[in-house]
Write a protein that holds these residues in place. Structure first.
Motif, mmCIF file in Angstrom:
data_model
loop_
_atom_site.group_PDB
_atom_site.id
_atom_site.type_symbol
_atom_site.label_atom_id
_atom_site.label_comp_id
_atom_site.label_asym_id
_atom_site.label_seq_id
_atom_site.Cartn_x
_atom_site.Cartn_y
_atom_site.Cartn_z
ATOM 1 N N UNK A 183 58.275 48.107 127.938
ATOM 2 C CA UNK A 183 59.529 47.767 128.608
ATOM 3 C C UNK A 183 60.622 48.808 128.356
ATOM 4 N N UNK A 184 61.248 49.250 129.438
ATOM 5 C CA UNK A 184 62.396 50.160 129.392
ATOM 6 C C UNK A 184 63.315 49.822 130.566
ATOM 7 N N UNK A 185 64.551 50.285 130.516
ATOM 8 C CA UNK A 185 65.464 50.022 131.637
ATOM 9 C C UNK A 185 65.692 51.284 132.461
ATOM 10 N N UNK A 186 65.842 51.092 133.770
ATOM 11 C CA UNK A 186 65.943 52.200 134.709
ATOM 12 C C UNK A 186 67.338 52.800 134.792
ATOM 13 N N UNK A 187 68.374 52.016 134.570
ATOM 14 C CA UNK A 187 69.733 52.522 134.767
ATOM 15 C C UNK A 187 70.204 53.354 133.589
ATOM 16 N N UNK B 256 77.610 66.130 131.385
ATOM 17 C CA UNK B 256 77.452 64.718 131.742
ATOM 18 C C UNK B 256 76.532 64.044 130.730
ATOM 19 N N UNK B 257 76.426 62.724 130.856
ATOM 20 C CA UNK B 257 75.381 62.024 130.104
ATOM 21 C C UNK B 257 74.015 62.514 130.562
ATOM 22 N N UNK B 258 73.049 62.425 129.651
ATOM 23 C CA UNK B 258 71.705 62.951 129.903
ATOM 24 C C UNK B 258 70.781 61.911 130.525
ATOM 25 N N UNK B 259 70.940 60.652 130.130
ATOM 26 C CA UNK B 259 70.033 59.622 130.612
ATOM 27 C C UNK B 259 68.771 59.488 129.786
ATOM 28 N N UNK B 260 68.744 60.123 128.605
ATOM 29 C CA UNK B 260 67.618 59.888 127.694
ATOM 30 C C UNK B 260 67.580 58.422 127.295
ATOM 31 N N UNK B 261 68.738 57.789 127.238
ATOM 32 C CA UNK B 261 68.868 56.344 127.084
ATOM 33 C C UNK B 261 68.864 55.748 128.487
ATOM 34 N N UNK B 262 67.826 55.202 128.986
ATOM 35 C CA UNK B 262 66.536 54.912 128.399
ATOM 36 C C UNK B 262 65.436 55.664 129.159
ATOM 37 N N UNK C 136 61.068 50.335 124.349
ATOM 38 C CA UNK C 136 61.173 51.754 123.971
ATOM 39 C C UNK C 136 62.610 52.228 124.116
ATOM 40 N N UNK C 137 63.533 51.541 123.448
ATOM 41 C CA UNK C 137 64.958 51.776 123.709
ATOM 42 C C UNK C 137 65.803 51.850 122.440
ATOM 43 N N UNK C 138 65.229 52.364 121.341
ATOM 44 C CA UNK C 138 66.060 52.629 120.176
ATOM 45 C C UNK C 138 66.188 54.131 119.964
ATOM 46 N N UNK C 139 67.076 54.552 119.065
ATOM 47 C CA UNK C 139 67.541 55.934 119.090
ATOM 48 C C UNK C 139 67.450 56.670 117.761
ATOM 49 N N UNK D 171 61.237 50.651 119.399
ATOM 50 C CA UNK D 171 61.260 51.957 118.733
ATOM 51 C C UNK D 171 61.481 53.039 119.786
ATOM 52 N N UNK D 172 61.774 54.244 119.337
ATOM 53 C CA UNK D 172 62.012 55.345 120.271
ATOM 54 C C UNK D 172 62.311 56.619 119.524
ATOM 55 N N UNK D 173 62.539 57.727 120.246
ATOM 56 C CA UNK D 173 62.864 59.006 119.619
ATOM 57 C C UNK D 173 64.340 59.087 119.245
#
Length: 489
Positions: A75-79, A111-117, A169-172, A451-453
């Protein structure tokens, strides 16, 4: 295609991230990225389903040897959060993110990168597309609107997912395994007032606060970063007290989940008070910059004389009430957790302040891992804003995710992490709003983990993701998928 990005390892992940970042995907405006993901699934001949909210579920059967393993929901979010520097020319609605490699980091140009998420989305896309990676049956869940209300997770109905395990997959921080998170609530205060003509003999000034780091209003709230709205209000408080300034308009901050980096106020000062105004303002600026000298070295505060007096200002009584209420309203950490060391339990971010054309709007995001504490702070904010005559609305409330230290998937992830890194992971709960708590309401028996990178500066133009950390995360993810336990008989 950005060749510098596509050449990074693991190529299958970075190639998908590059393709994803070419698609505009602002919260609540995900039509283009939803279509992109549906086309992606069709190109792989995978079963794909879009629910009523806009979430996408893509299913892929298990590889040989893992047919009896538990089904995993990835599970991850698209926005993504859309933020840019003031001097950056960029149209998020039409342009893809401009990325660059900077040593061990991938970042964006202003700008923001969008690595999240986006990294989580790209990792899942790589698994779905691979013919070689071992994995159990997968349900890839891509949610919408995580960043501005989690409405995708809230709208996902029970019975759609069949998986027994969920990998969020949304932690930093790549050394952390997350087993809990905070819930949140939006606190919005509004009021109208009747404008008064500005003093014709007054001297107009534009006060600007800029150069702050900003950041994630949950993950970064404990760092003591400067909040542009609170700093601006402190300046206005001092100037009003010593020079009787009149406020014409004020704009500070942007997104509810981003610590505000900039604020601009247009004020009018009586000609015989100009010297006192400049003197008290400079004293306040010196104090603030001294206090933030270590953590906000780029903070810039200016007061520039303008050519024309604005047509109107706030009435004195309403202006005083606004400034005092904002001074009283809590911002930052409110309470630390008594259950887990070094965990923020409850906090508030005064995210957006707008005063113009007879209208006041103050937007806050209050977070807590304890529901009663969340509403305690929200009510404290309500009290401060109602005392100045505002209407206060609570909205978008979502629950936290209660930690389960006995989780079976936690045992697997801990074992794999120790095997690969010769060190124990940090098992934590975070002060951000993950979707696990919401999803758990309709899927209470699903074993969840996050978890995430390593991603730094999320929700700000300083956002960046570590290349070596993505490699570590990818290796970890593949090993976990290859060892998902068998279904209970």
């Amino acid at each position: 295609m950005n060749n510098d990005i596509a050449q990074l390892e693991p190529r299958e992940l970075w190639t998908n991230f590059d393709a994803l970042n070419a698609v505009p995907r602002a919260s609540k405006k995900e039509d283009q990225v939803v279509a992109f993901m549906m086309d992606f699934a069709a190109g792989l001949s995978l079963d794909a389903y879009k629910d009523e909210t806009g979430n996408i579920i893509i299913r892929k059967p298990a590889t040989n040897g893992l047919e009896n393993a538990m089904t995993v929901v990835m599970q991850s979010h698209l926005d993504m959060v859309h933020q840019k520097n003031n001097d950056t020319e960029f149209d998020f609605s039409t342009q893809g993110i401009k990325m660059l490699v900077d040593g061990d980091w991938v970042r964006a140009e202003g700008t923001t990168l969008g690595a999240d998420n986006g990294i989580g989305v790209a990792a899942t896309m790589a698994i779905l597309a691979s013919k070689e990676i071992a994995h159990p049956a997968i349900e890839a869940l891509f949610t919408v609107d995580e960043e501005t209300g989690m409405t995708g997770a809230m709208g996902l109905k029970r019975g759609i997912l069949q998986g027994e395990i969920l990998l969020n997959l949304d932690t930093e921080q790549d050394h952390e395994i997350d087993i809990g998170c905070a819930g949140g609530i939006d606190v919005t205060a509004t009021k109208t007032y009747t404008e008064e003509p500005a003093p014709e003999t007054g001297i107009p000034y534009l006060i600007t606060v800029r150069g702050l780091q900003g950041g994630h209003s949950g993950m970064d709230i404990h760092k003591g970063l400067g909040n542009a709205n609170k700093i601006m209000n402190r300046l206005l408080f001092q100037a009003e007290m010593h020079a009787g300034l009149r406020l014409s308009n004020l704009q500070g901050g942007s997104l509810r989940n981003a610590i505000p980096r900039e604020s601009v106020a247009q004020v009018v000062v009586a000609s015989d008070k100009e010297a006192a105004f400049l003197q008290c303002l400079q004293m306040a600026v010196d104090d603030i910059k001294f206090e933030y000298r270590s953590i906000e070295p780029s903070l810039a505060i200016t007061a520039a004389k303008q050519d024309a007096v604005p047509p109107s200002v706030m009435p004195v009584a309403e202006q005083k009430a606004l400034i005092q209420a904002l001074y009283a309203a809590h911002n930052g950490v409110y309470k630390m957790s008594a259950a887990l060391d070094n965990l923020v339990e409850t906090s508030n971010n005064i995210a957006r302040v707008s005063v113009e054309k007879g209208s006041i709007s103050i937007q806050c995001l209050t977070r807590s891992s304890v529901e009663t504490s969340k509403f305690d702070l929200a009510n404290a904010l309500r009290a401060a804003f109602e005392l100045m005559g505002c209407d206060v609305e609570f909205s978008g409330s979502y629950p936290g995710w209660a930690p389960n230290p006995s989780s079976e998937i936690l045992k697997l992830l801990t074992h794999v992490y120790e095997k690969q890194n010769n060190a124990k992971p940090d098992v934590v709960a975070c002060h951000a709003g993950l979707e696990c708590g919401i999803l758990g309401r309709n899927y209470p028996n699903m074993d969840m983990i996050s978890f995430g990178p390593t991603i730094l500066g999320a929700h700000s133009p300083a956002e960046r993701v570590s290349i070596s950390s993505v490699q570590k995360f990818w290796k970890f993810l593949l090993e976990v998928l290859a060892h998902i336990p068998a279904k209970a008989r």
